[in-house]
Design a protein around this motif. Structure first.
Motif, PDB file in Angstrom:
ATOM      1  N   SER A 110       0.809  -1.229   0.000  1.00 10.28           N
ATOM      2  CA  SER A 110       0.000   0.000   0.000  1.00 10.28           C
ATOM      3  C   SER A 110       0.837   1.271   0.000  1.00 10.28           C
ATOM      4  O   SER A 110       0.458   2.271   0.613  1.00 10.28           O
ATOM      5  N   CYS A 111       1.966   1.232  -0.669  1.00 12.32           N
ATOM      6  CA  CYS A 111       2.767   2.450  -0.805  1.00 12.32           C
ATOM      7  C   CYS A 111       2.109   3.339  -1.860  1.00 12.32           C
ATOM      8  O   CYS A 111       1.728   2.863  -2.931  1.00 12.32           O
ATOM      9  N   THR A 112       1.930   4.606  -1.551  1.00  9.27           N
ATOM     10  CA  THR A 112       1.248   5.516  -2.470  1.00  9.27           C
ATOM     11  C   THR A 112       2.002   6.825  -2.603  1.00  9.27           C
ATOM     12  O   THR A 112       2.755   7.223  -1.707  1.00  9.27           O
TER      13      THR A 112
ATOM     14  N   ALA B  36       5.597   6.664  -1.337  1.00  8.88           N
ATOM     15  CA  ALA B  36       6.222   6.328  -2.622  1.00  8.88           C
ATOM     16  C   ALA B  36       7.182   7.444  -2.997  1.00  8.88           C
ATOM     17  O   ALA B  36       6.898   8.626  -2.829  1.00  8.88           O
TER      18      ALA B  36
ATOM     19  N   ASP C 103       5.000   3.100  -6.077  1.00  6.02           N
ATOM     20  CA  ASP C 103       3.574   2.935  -5.777  1.00  6.02           C
ATOM     21  C   ASP C 103       3.244   1.445  -5.719  1.00  6.02           C
ATOM     22  O   ASP C 103       3.761   0.662  -6.506  1.00  6.02           O
ATOM     23  N   GLY C 104       2.373   1.066  -4.793  1.00 12.10           N
ATOM     24  CA  GLY C 104       1.925  -0.328  -4.695  1.00 12.10           C
ATOM     25  C   GLY C 104       2.739  -1.118  -3.699  1.00 12.10           C
ATOM     26  O   GLY C 104       3.141  -0.620  -2.665  1.00 12.10           O
TER      27      GLY C 104
ATOM     28  N   GLY D  26       2.414  10.692   0.312  1.00 17.73           N
ATOM     29  CA  GLY D  26       2.542   9.301   0.743  1.00 17.73           C
ATOM     30  C   GLY D  26       4.009   8.925   0.867  1.00 17.73           C
ATOM     31  O   GLY D  26       4.887   9.786   0.881  1.00 17.73           O
TER      32      GLY D  26
ATOM     33  N   THR E 284       0.340   9.641  -2.868  1.00 21.27           N
ATOM     34  CA  THR E 284      -0.460  10.569  -2.062  1.00 21.27           C
ATOM     35  C   THR E 284      -1.310   9.759  -1.092  1.00 21.27           C
ATOM     36  O   THR E 284      -2.003   8.831  -1.485  1.00 21.27           O
ATOM     37  N   ALA E 285      -1.264  10.123   0.169  1.00 18.44           N
ATOM     38  CA  ALA E 285      -2.061   9.435   1.183  1.00 18.44           C
ATOM     39  C   ALA E 285      -3.528   9.818   1.040  1.00 18.44           C
ATOM     40  O   ALA E 285      -3.871  10.805   0.379  1.00 18.44           O
ATOM     41  N   SER E 286      -4.410   9.061   1.669  1.00 11.23           N
ATOM     42  CA  SER E 286      -5.852   9.294   1.556  1.00 11.23           C
ATOM     43  C   SER E 286      -6.276  10.658   2.115  1.00 11.23           C
ATOM     44  O   SER E 286      -7.304  11.193   1.719  1.00 11.23           O
TER      45      SER E 286
END
Length: 124
Positions: free
Chosen positions: A24-26, A37, A89-90, A35, A28-30
């Motif tokens: 769950s590396c992103t 990444a 990402d991912g 994030g 931009t965080a939610s």
């Protein structure tokens, strides 16, 4: 692993692969903030070393010890330096191997070997 697989004091034997995954590396965080990444993950290994900073002491009396090898299955990790990865990402999967080694070159006899290593991940 058969005692005959030990071909010298520097050759690892019985390599067993394992993977450390960061999921769950992103970018931009939610919550809209940056994030993880693109940042670097530093994996710091911690173990009691014998002979060199790359050999893990074991709980037995055997001359056989354990090493953690990097993804090339040749280079050993050290308890004095971080492994550094740039996160994507991912899911980020970091492949390693555990292997038996005989750093003393002494005769290898049958018996059990157990060793413990831990790692810590920090983001920078």
């Amino acid at each position: 692993v058969s005692t005959s697989t030990f071909l010298g004091k520097t050759a690892p034997a019985g390599k067993v692969p394992f993977t450390i995954s960061l999921t769950s590396c992103t970018g931009t965080a939610s919550n809209g903030e940056a994030g993880n990444a693109g940042y670097q993950a530093h994996l710091k290994w911690d173990f009691t070393s014998c002979a060199t900073s790359t050999v893990i002491c074991n709980d037995g009396t055997s001359s056989v010890k354990v090493q953690i090898l990097k993804s090339d299955s040749v280079t050993a990790v050290s308890n004095t330096a971080d492994d550094v990865y740039t996160l994507l990402d991912g899911t980020n999967a970091f492949r390693y191997y555990a292997a038996y080694v005989n750093p003393s070159g002494a005769a290898v006899t049958a018996g059990s070997v157990s060793a413990t290593a831990t790692f810590t991940v920090t983001y920078q």
